[in-house]
Design a protein around this motif. Structure first.
Motif, short mmCIF file in Angstrom:
data_model
loop_
_atom_site.label_atom_id
_atom_site.label_comp_id
_atom_site.label_asym_id
_atom_site.label_seq_id
_atom_site.Cartn_x
_atom_site.Cartn_y
_atom_site.Cartn_z
N THR A 1 0.83 -1.21 0.00
CA THR A 1 0.00 0.00 0.00
C THR A 1 0.86 1.26 0.00
OG1 THR A 1 -0.20 0.01 2.43
CG2 THR A 1 -1.90 -1.16 1.18
N TYR A 2 2.03 1.19 0.64
CA TYR A 2 2.95 2.33 0.58
C TYR A 2 3.41 2.53 -0.87
CZ TYR A 2 7.06 5.25 1.18
OH TYR A 2 7.98 6.27 1.06
N ASP A 3 3.84 1.44 -1.50
CA ASP A 3 4.33 1.52 -2.89
C ASP A 3 3.23 2.02 -3.82
OD1 ASP A 3 6.63 0.53 -1.82
OD2 ASP A 3 6.45 -1.47 -2.69
N VAL B 1 0.87 6.10 -7.42
CA VAL B 1 -0.31 6.88 -7.79
C VAL B 1 -0.01 8.37 -7.80
CG1 VAL B 1 -2.59 7.57 -6.96
CG2 VAL B 1 -2.00 5.16 -7.07
N THR B 2 0.91 8.81 -6.94
CA THR B 2 1.16 10.25 -6.80
C THR B 2 2.48 10.70 -7.41
OG1 THR B 2 2.13 9.86 -4.60
CG2 THR B 2 -0.22 10.38 -4.70
N GLY C 1 13.83 -5.90 0.65
CA GLY C 1 14.91 -5.43 -0.20
C GLY C 1 14.60 -4.17 -0.98
N VAL C 2 13.49 -3.51 -0.67
CA VAL C 2 13.08 -2.33 -1.41
C VAL C 2 13.59 -1.07 -0.72
CG1 VAL C 2 11.10 -1.00 -2.25
CG2 VAL C 2 11.06 -3.50 -2.33
N TYR C 3 14.11 -0.14 -1.51
CA TYR C 3 14.63 1.13 -1.00
C TYR C 3 13.47 2.13 -0.86
CZ TYR C 3 19.66 0.26 -1.20
OH TYR C 3 20.93 -0.19 -0.95
N ARG C 4 12.84 2.13 0.29
CA ARG C 4 11.79 3.11 0.57
C ARG C 4 12.34 4.28 1.40
NH1 ARG C 4 9.41 -1.98 1.25
NH2 ARG C 4 7.89 -2.43 -0.40
N SER D 1 16.10 -2.04 -5.85
CA SER D 1 14.67 -2.27 -5.98
C SER D 1 13.95 -1.16 -5.23
CB SER D 1 14.30 -3.64 -5.40
OG SER D 1 12.91 -3.85 -5.46
N THR D 2 13.04 -0.48 -5.90
CA THR D 2 12.32 0.65 -5.32
C THR D 2 10.82 0.49 -5.55
OG1 THR D 2 12.34 2.04 -7.31
CG2 THR D 2 14.32 2.11 -5.91
N PRO D 3 10.00 1.30 -4.88
CA PRO D 3 8.56 1.24 -5.15
C PRO D 3 8.23 1.58 -6.60
CG PRO D 3 8.98 2.40 -3.09
CD PRO D 3 10.31 2.19 -3.75
#
Length: 742
Positions: A39-41, A46-47, A222-225, A337-339
């Protein structure tokens, strides 16, 4: 309080308690973490503004640069030229290196000293010019001279652990952001690495600023948030590359930490980092959520070789620019790896964060985030309990979905309007779970079988087959089982060269058109789509519904796929796209079929040796110059009135037993009589070949090859006969050819 009310509130209490174990991290759920991350990604995507500050520029160590300047690492005199040109010729404001210079560049100087002390020592003029040449080949000194006095930030990395025999520290660091004595004034949960990989002292001493580019705050998946703005090493606090570059771009203003209340300097009360007048929201680890502006290459890129050679096409791009040097060349690409994208250039992560520090838009996850989540769960639990006590089942369902909609709307409003990260995934899952618990208790029984089947198989099989499955009811299962089935593999020929000629959008449009058409053909013949693998398609026949004609339907589908492919030619030509050619491989045998995978993702698929053989057979189509190949097992399922061209008896990689392979032609009464005669002659030639009657086989094959219907397989066997004459296989010999590659 009535019993009904007690039960409803009891259900809410039980589900709330289970979820509270996750929120309090007493018993965290990986699944809920995945949902919250999703949901964060989704909010990020979306924005996305899809634009960034044009004054933030990436000097790219790309393929063009490697081709022009040689393989990395370059000698540092080249980097000195790059720095000189950036500041003197193009007037950049700041330069940050997303690269560490951990080792001295002394190969040239060592070679010169060896020659000067040896072979060249007695040559006239060597002694006199030695000092000058020493300076010329001291590339680190040349680079340090270029760095000195300029707005440059050198990158380095911290080590989360130290291996046996590994030094704790290599290279040198700049002065800390806050020294060890000053750091004692704060009670912060900063990341504390065990070691550091710094820069060569000569280089680091030439500049006042440095910043780490590692990210120990990478999330569980592993995602860069988020990225830490500071880490604490040996008691002192050091800044990140993005923070140092942004601060230098702002004129090196003072930096401070804001707490609420101000006199309680702990992580629980930390609100933000203040860079001059710019406020950067951070979490308890002093990490900031990266405000992604768009996908890869949202920022301006300039090739490093163009800067070195002074040939930048648009010099204005670098005028007063905040420059980061990073790598996108194959083999050197710093992937993250990013959103936004699972394959994202690491240097752009820093660029996005710098953009956020300079222009705002960094969102805050409050230290009391878990408390907010617990209160939200409690409110939802009470509301749903009251709804099911006072409302009908239908209205309770509407209330449940209204709560979900309200949660999403509130999360998006806070995200876009206040740059605030509100819990969303866990509250939504909680609402749905609690709703289902109440629903199952009071009103509903098991869902209709047809809906279950449609949900399970709708993405795999044609709608009419789904309807038939629903009618059959209990016969259909997604559980694993072994069946006699047929599998088909299809692959586009020369796809790599095709993809290199098209941009990403055109390639996506081409593949969508191709896969949509080919999928329609497969489903026309009652095939089940297993998966798409880039340009390849995998499908099977015989499941989830049994199909007595699975081999026949697979072969007809394969031939029709090849035939229908030509329907795309006119449209592709009009768009400037190449005509596609495919290879199709088909095999029949025992396969395991069912819903397989992991707890995170499952798929209805087939597995087994027969599946692997189908893939190998598809790979042989190029060898024999045909578009489609099937095995003997598949041919055995076909009607007797179908014609095939016998291709070979082969041993594919990973198999000891030889397999007969054929090219399906079509119904005998629909093909040309002359072609039927050629097929018969070819069968005879194959018998002569396996009997080692080389002369007779060669005469027949050469006659066929020179006839009006030549074929690659004739030339192939003529070549083999020439080899076998020189190296006879002896007896017994089964005539099989062994492939050592896939």
């Amino acid at each position: 309080m009535s019993r009904r009310t007690q039960v409803r509130f009891g259900i809410s209490a039980v589900v709330f308690a289970l979820f509270l174990l996750h929120t309090s991290r007493i018993l965290p759920s990986r699944l809920l973490d995945v949902v919250e991350a999703f949901t964060y990604d989704a909010r990020v995507l979306v924005t996305l503004p899809h634009h960034a500050d044009p004054r933030i520029v990436i000097v790219d160590l790309d393929e063009k640069s490697l081709a022009a300047e040689g393989q990395w690492p370059w000698t540092r005199d080249k980097l000195a030229t790059l720095v000189d040109n950036l500041f003197d010729r193009y007037h950049a404001r700041v330069l940050g290196f997303d690269i560490a210079f951990a080792e001295a560049d002394d190969k040239a100087s060592r070679l010169w000293r060896t020659l000067a002390d040896g072979e060249l020592a007695d040559l006239p003029g060597v002694a006199e010019r030695r000092s000058a040449i020493d300076a010329e080949v001291d590339y680190d000194a040349r680079f340090a001279q270029a760095l000195h006095g300029r707005a440059v930030v050198l990158g380095y990395f911290f080590k989360p652990g130290i291996g046996a025999g590994e030094p704790e520290m290599t290279g040198a660091l700049c002065a800390p952001l806050i020294d060890a004595q000053g750091a004692k004034l704060y009670d912060l949960d900063l990341l504390q690495p065990k070691g550091v990989g710094g820069n060569v002292a000569t280089l680091q001493n030439a500049v006042a600023h440095c910043g780490f580019f590692d990210n120990p705050s990478v999330d569980f998946d592993g995602v860069y948030r988020r990225v830490p703005l500071m880490q604490q090493y040996q008691g002192a606090i050091y800044p990140s590359l993005a923070l140092s570059v942004a601060r230098l771009a702002l004129g090196d203003p003072p930096l401070s930490l804001d707490f609420d209340p101000p006199d309680v300097r702990s992580s629980l009360h930390l609100e933000d980092v203040r860079v001059g007048q710019h406020v950067v929201p951070v979490d308890a680890e002093v990490a900031a959520y990266v405000p992604y502006r768009g996908d890869n290459r949202t920022f301006n890129y300039v090739s490093a070789t163009d800067v070195i050679r002074g040939s930048v096409a648009d010099p204005a791009v670098l005028q007063d620019a905040v420059v980061l040097m990073g790598a996108t060349a194959a083999g050197y690409l710093d992937l993250r790896s990013t959103p936004v994208n699972k394959v994202f250039a690491g240097v752009e992560v820093h660029a996005n964060l710098i953009d956020g520090i300079l222009h705002g838009g960094i969102r805050q996850k409050a230290p009391y985030y878990d408390g907010i989540e617990a209160v939200m769960l409690l409110v939802v639990a009470v509301l749903l309990a009251l709804a099911f006590v006072r409302l009908s089942a239908g209205w309770s369902a509407i209330a449940g979905f209204a709560i979900v909609a309200a949660l999403i709307a509130l999360a998006l409003a806070l995200w876009s309007g206040a740059d605030f990260i509100m819990p969303l995934g866990v509250p939504v899952v909680f609402t749905l779970a609690l709703f289902m618990a109440h629903l199952l208790y009071g009103y509903f029984i098991e869902s209709r079988r047809a809906r279950s089947i449609s949900k399970s198989f709708g993405e795999y099989v044609p709608p009419e087959v789904v309807a038939e499955m629903a009618e059959r009811g209990g016969e259909v299962s997604m559980e694993g089982e072994s069946r006699e089935m047929t599998v088909l593999f299809s692959d586009v020929r020369g796809f790599t060269s095709i993809s290199e000629k098209l941009d990403a959008r055109e390639l996506a449009a081409l593949m969508n058109a191709f896969l949509s058409q080919q999928t329609g053909v497969i489903q026309k013949y009652r095939g089940t789509i297993d998966k798409y693998m880039g340009d390849a398609i995998m499908a099977f026949w015989g499941a989830p519904l049994a199909d007595p004609d699975h081999g026949f339907n697979a072969v007809r589908a394969g031939l029709d796929m090849i035939h229908r492919l030509r329907d795309l030619d006119a449209d592709f030509a009009a768009r400037g796209w190449p005509a596609l050619q495919v290879g199709v491989g088909i095999n029949t045998g025992k396969m395991s079929v069912g819903n397989m995978g992991s707890e995170f993702r499952r798929a209805y698929t087939v597995m087994g040796d027969a599946v692997n053989l189908g893939s190998r057979v598809e790979g042989l189509t190029k060898e024999y110059g045909v578009a489609i190949i099937c095995t003997q097992a598949t041919r055995d399922t076909m009607p007797s009135d179908w014609a095939f061209r016998e291709l070979d008896l082969v041993r594919v990689k990973g198999k000891d037993e030889p397999v007969a392979i054929y090219e399906p032609i079509g119904p005998k009464d629909e093909i040309d009589p002359d072609l039927r005669q050629d097929l018969a002659r070819h069968r005879g030639a194959m018998k002569l070949y396996r009997d080692q009657d080389w002369d007779a086989a060669e005469r027949e094959l050469r006659s066929l090859a020179r006839g009006p219907r030549p074929h690659r397989v004739y030339e192939l066997f003529l070549e083999r006969i020439a080899i076998l004459r020189r190296e006879p296989p002896g007896f017994p010999w089964d005539g099989a050819f062994t492939f050592t590659h896939k």
